[in-house]
Design an enzyme around this catalytic site. Structure first.
Site, PDB file in Angstrom:
ATOM      1  N   ALA A 168      -9.237   6.048   5.003  1.00 56.58           N
ATOM      2  CA  ALA A 168      -9.181   7.366   6.092  1.00 56.58           C
ATOM      3  C   ALA A 168     -10.307   7.807   6.129  1.00 56.58           C
ATOM      4  CB  ALA A 168      -8.027   8.017   5.420  1.00 56.58           C
ATOM      5  N   GLY A 169     -10.569   8.296   6.986  1.00 51.84           N
ATOM      6  CA  GLY A 169     -11.972   9.397   7.463  1.00 51.84           C
ATOM      7  C   GLY A 169     -12.959   8.660   8.315  1.00 51.84           C
TER       8      GLY A 169
ATOM      9  N   LYS B 204       0.906  -1.123  -0.013  1.00 49.76           N
ATOM     10  CA  LYS B 204      -0.080  -0.062   0.138  1.00 49.76           C
ATOM     11  C   LYS B 204       0.750   1.299  -0.022  1.00 49.76           C
ATOM     12  CE  LYS B 204      -2.949   2.848   2.701  1.00 49.76           C
ATOM     13  NZ  LYS B 204      -3.245   3.379   4.124  1.00 49.76           N
TER      14      LYS B 204
ATOM     15  N   GLY C  37      -7.302   9.688  10.327  1.00 42.48           N
ATOM     16  CA  GLY C  37      -7.638   9.689  11.815  1.00 42.48           C
ATOM     17  C   GLY C  37      -8.613  10.808  12.422  1.00 42.48           C
TER      18      GLY C  37
ATOM     19  N   ASN D  65      -8.090   2.031  10.547  1.00 43.61           N
ATOM     20  CA  ASN D  65      -7.452   1.869  11.632  1.00 43.61           C
ATOM     21  C   ASN D  65      -8.107   2.480  13.008  1.00 43.61           C
ATOM     22  OD1 ASN D  65      -3.718   1.924  12.418  1.00 43.61           O
ATOM     23  ND2 ASN D  65      -5.407   1.091  13.650  1.00 43.61           N
ATOM     24  N   THR D  66      -7.807   3.834  12.795  1.00 45.76           N
ATOM     25  CA  THR D  66      -8.232   4.676  14.213  1.00 45.76           C
ATOM     26  C   THR D  66      -9.540   4.527  14.760  1.00 45.76           C
ATOM     27  OG1 THR D  66      -6.727   6.240  13.197  1.00 45.76           O
ATOM     28  CG2 THR D  66      -8.181   6.886  15.002  1.00 45.76           C
TER      29      THR D  66
END
Length: 269
Positions: A198-199, A111, A172, A220-221
């Site tokens: 993301a987001g 990635k 994040g 992830n976050t």
């Protein structure tokens, strides 16, 4: 009036990346957890088959005396997806991918992310294009983190990237998908998988991404920083499945005025 039977439903194609078919459309990261044990339990609860690893921040064998992530996330059970998080130049990103290939015995699926600056972690697209071209030429199969620009997404696919990964919002941030129109355009034009990267902040964000027609979501976050990461991982698994089913079913048309749920023709009063 258009008969509902005449409306073409989306095709239920499997998620295929670089020649391999995956059952789960949820991809997860490994950062920000309290410890490796929690990381392993949350990933297991998510049902994910692809797990992304920041090579510059995570030990996957380069530091023999430190805990190794691969002890809880085994390459025998998951597709390990090395990423170039923390890289701000094409040169650093390419070097990181080559290090990952050495550590993972020739593994060529990566990635790519090349960041622009520290505050937003938006992708630096000129550097991303340079790195993608070099990595593809060197035999890597590149999944690429990118802006939500439909034209740049098309360019990355034309270069040979195996998956396009536009951000829904800054990494994040948990803001959810901020530009659904651009996301739809990217999906409409793409012949390779499109995955929101993301987001995402909560399960409803993941469902929206899937209802737009995305092939998957990487997060992830949203899981690692939840008050109960393992429960949130399970929630995200269900959200992805629900959003995909909703997309395939085809939503009802939006209308300006009310429409009775029960027909009024033929009533007795």
């Amino acid at each position: 009036m258009t008969d509902s039977a005449d409306i073409q439903l989306p095709e239920d194609k499997p998620l295929e990346i670089a020649g391999r078919v995956y059952q789960s459309r949820l991809l997860v990261g490994t950062g920000k957890y309290r410890d490796l044990a929690e990381t392993g339990h949350a990933i297991e609860a998510s049902g994910a088959e692809i797990v992304t690893v920041a090579v510059r921040r995570t030990n996957i064998g380069q530091n023999p005396d430190e805990p190794n992530l691969l002890d809880v996330v085994s390459p025998d059970s998951y597709t390990i997806l090395p990423n170039t998080a923390g890289c701000y130049t094409a040169k650093d990103a390419v070097r990181t991918c080559k290090l990952a290939r050495e550590l993972l015995d020739g593994h060529d699926l990566v990635k790519l992310e090349v960041l622009g600056e520290h505050k937003t972690l938006y992708p630096n697209m000129p550097e991303t294009l340079i790195a993608a071209e070099e990595l593809i030429r060197d035999g890597f199969k590149v999944m690429v983190y990118c802006s939500d620009d439909p034209l740049l997404a098309m360019r990355l696919e034309e270069m040979g990237c195996v998956a396009i990964m536009p951000l829904g919002a800054p990494i994040g941030s948990g803001l959810g998908i901020q530009n659904r129109y651009n996301m739809r355009l990217i999906i409409e034009n793409a012949q390779v998988p499109v995955l929101v990267d993301a987001g995402v902040g909560t399960a409803s964000d993941a469902t929206i991404a899937m209802e737009l027609g995305c092939d998957g979501v990487l997060m992830n976050t949203a899981i690692a920083q939840a008050r109960d990461p393992i429960r949130m991982a399970n929630a995200m698994r269900l959200a992805i499945e629900s959003g995909r089913e909703s997309y395939l079913a085809g939503r009802m048309p939006k209308k300006l005025y009310a429409s009775a749920s029960s027909p009024i023709d033929g009533t007795f009063f």
